[in-house]
Design a protein around this motif. Structure first.
Motif, short mmCIF file in Angstrom:
data_model
loop_
_atom_site.label_atom_id
_atom_site.label_comp_id
_atom_site.label_asym_id
_atom_site.label_seq_id
_atom_site.Cartn_x
_atom_site.Cartn_y
_atom_site.Cartn_z
N LYS A 225 23.79 30.19 28.23
CA LYS A 225 24.55 29.90 29.45
C LYS A 225 25.60 28.82 29.18
N LYS A 226 25.23 27.80 28.41
CA LYS A 226 26.19 26.76 28.05
C LYS A 226 27.32 27.33 27.19
N LEU A 227 26.95 28.16 26.21
CA LEU A 227 27.96 28.71 25.31
C LEU A 227 29.00 29.53 26.07
N LYS A 228 28.55 30.28 27.07
CA LYS A 228 29.46 31.18 27.77
C LYS A 228 30.21 30.50 28.91
N ARG A 229 29.53 29.66 29.66
CA ARG A 229 30.14 29.09 30.86
C ARG A 229 30.88 27.77 30.60
N GLN A 230 30.46 27.03 29.59
CA GLN A 230 31.04 25.71 29.38
C GLN A 230 31.77 25.55 28.05
N LEU A 231 31.49 26.43 27.08
CA LEU A 231 32.07 26.25 25.75
C LEU A 231 32.89 27.46 25.28
N SER A 232 33.20 28.38 26.19
CA SER A 232 34.16 29.46 25.95
C SER A 232 33.78 30.39 24.79
N LEU A 233 32.49 30.71 24.66
CA LEU A 233 32.09 31.66 23.62
C LEU A 233 32.81 33.00 23.79
N GLU A 234 32.92 33.46 25.03
CA GLU A 234 33.51 34.77 25.28
C GLU A 234 35.03 34.74 25.35
N ASN A 235 35.61 33.57 25.52
CA ASN A 235 37.06 33.44 25.65
C ASN A 235 37.65 33.03 24.31
N HIS A 236 37.83 34.01 23.43
CA HIS A 236 38.33 33.70 22.08
C HIS A 236 39.39 34.72 21.67
N HIS A 237 40.15 34.35 20.62
CA HIS A 237 41.20 35.21 20.10
C HIS A 237 40.99 35.46 18.61
N TYR A 238 39.75 35.59 18.18
CA TYR A 238 39.44 35.74 16.76
C TYR A 238 39.04 37.17 16.44
N ARG A 239 39.42 37.60 15.24
CA ARG A 239 39.07 38.93 14.77
C ARG A 239 38.37 38.80 13.42
N GLY A 240 37.40 39.70 13.19
CA GLY A 240 36.66 39.68 11.92
C GLY A 240 35.37 38.90 12.07
N LEU A 241 34.33 39.38 11.40
CA LEU A 241 33.01 38.78 11.52
C LEU A 241 32.99 37.32 11.10
N ALA A 242 33.69 36.99 10.01
CA ALA A 242 33.69 35.60 9.51
C ALA A 242 34.31 34.65 10.54
N ASN A 243 35.46 35.01 11.10
CA ASN A 243 36.13 34.15 12.09
C ASN A 243 35.32 34.02 13.36
N VAL A 244 34.70 35.12 13.80
CA VAL A 244 33.89 35.08 15.02
C VAL A 244 32.63 34.24 14.78
N THR A 245 32.06 34.32 13.57
CA THR A 245 30.90 33.50 13.24
C THR A 245 31.25 32.02 13.29
N ILE A 246 32.43 31.65 12.76
CA ILE A 246 32.87 30.25 12.81
C ILE A 246 33.02 29.80 14.26
#
Length: 279
Positions: A225-246
């Protein structure tokens, strides 16, 4: 981490905010000159990379453990899905601009994305994680998460998880590898002795100790819940497994930073409150 805490949408916007805010420069120990967007990209991809970010995460976990933030004897395993920054390709199974992402179930629908698999303990302390394409089954990463958690000195006695982890093989492996019990609901109609059951109204029945441990899995849901609502886990502009993992690693490091800051400041009751430290 500042980008995640303050919900700054991109690295370009982060560079602009740093250049224009004296407070942000002071927090990040910059003076007059601040990094450009290209500097952030180079640092993330070339200077650090996925493995070094993971090592930084592990170091912060060890700090949290040393400060006494890890409490209880239950480790919870769970996963959450989030969308990829891409549209679907012609096959409707993978990402067009992000071929590492694929299509899988997220709640009652299907999305193109990834899944964060996490192990954490009471106090909402993340211990280990991995990011994988959304279609990969949770059971595949159960052993990796628990082994990584054990190596960090967390000697758990019960593993709590939802029905997705129900497996006789995994139960036996947990018992042999860690001498730990599993608080994982059995599937409908299974008569395994000593297990717990969850009915259609989410009522949990079984041995009292395991029922109590099963409720401990809520710590993983609070972290998500913290990752999604407060730390923008879902709001990203990254492509590729490595970048998304970072990206996911940085959001988890923000959770750990709040925990570490709270204990070092003598305010352990604020260890779960991101808002307290960012307002």
């Amino acid at each position: 981490m500042l980008q995640r805490f303050m919900r700054i949408p991109s690295e370009r916007a982060l560079a602009e905010e740093l250049a224009g805010s004296r407070d942000y420069r002071r927090i990040c120990s910059f003076r007059r000159h601040t990094p450009s967007r290209g500097c952030f990209t180079y640092f993330r991809r070339e200077r650090m990379g996925e493995e070094r970010f993971k090592k930084a995460f592990e170091y912060m976990v060890m700090q949290a453990v040393a400060l006494g933030a890890v409490k209880g004897y239950v480790v919870a395993v769970d996963s959450t899905a989030f969308k990829a920054y891409s549209s679907r390709d012609a096959t409707n199974k993978r990402g067009k601009s992000d071929p590492d992402a694929d299509v899988g179930r997220a709640g009652r629908t299907y999305i193109l994305g990834y899944r964060v698999h996490l192990a954490c303990v009471e106090g909402d302390v993340p211990l280990s994680f991995t990011v994988q394409p959304i279609s990969r089954n949770d059971k595949q990463f159960y052993k990796q998460l628990l082994e990584d958690s054990w190596k960090k000195g967390v000697k758990f006695r019960v593993v709590a998880g939802d029905r997705q982890y129900d497996s006789a093989e995994l139960r036996q492996w947990t018992k042999e590898a860690f001498k730990a019990q599993t608080a994982i609901p059995t599937i409908k109609g299974d008569k395994k002795a000593g297990g717990i059951r969850v009915d259609s109204k989410f009522r949990v029945t079984g041995p009292k100790r395991l029922v109590k441990a099963y409720h401990g899995r809520l710590c993983a849901e609070r972290v998500f819940k913290k990752l999604k609502r407060q730390l923008s886990l879902e709001n990203h502009h990254y492509r590729g497994l490595a970048n998304v993992t970072i990206h996911a690693c940085l959001t988890l490091m923000c959770v750990l930073a709040v925990i570490i800051a709270s204990y070092k400041a003598g305010k352990p009751k604020k260890a779960r409150s991101i808002r307290y430290w960012t307002n």
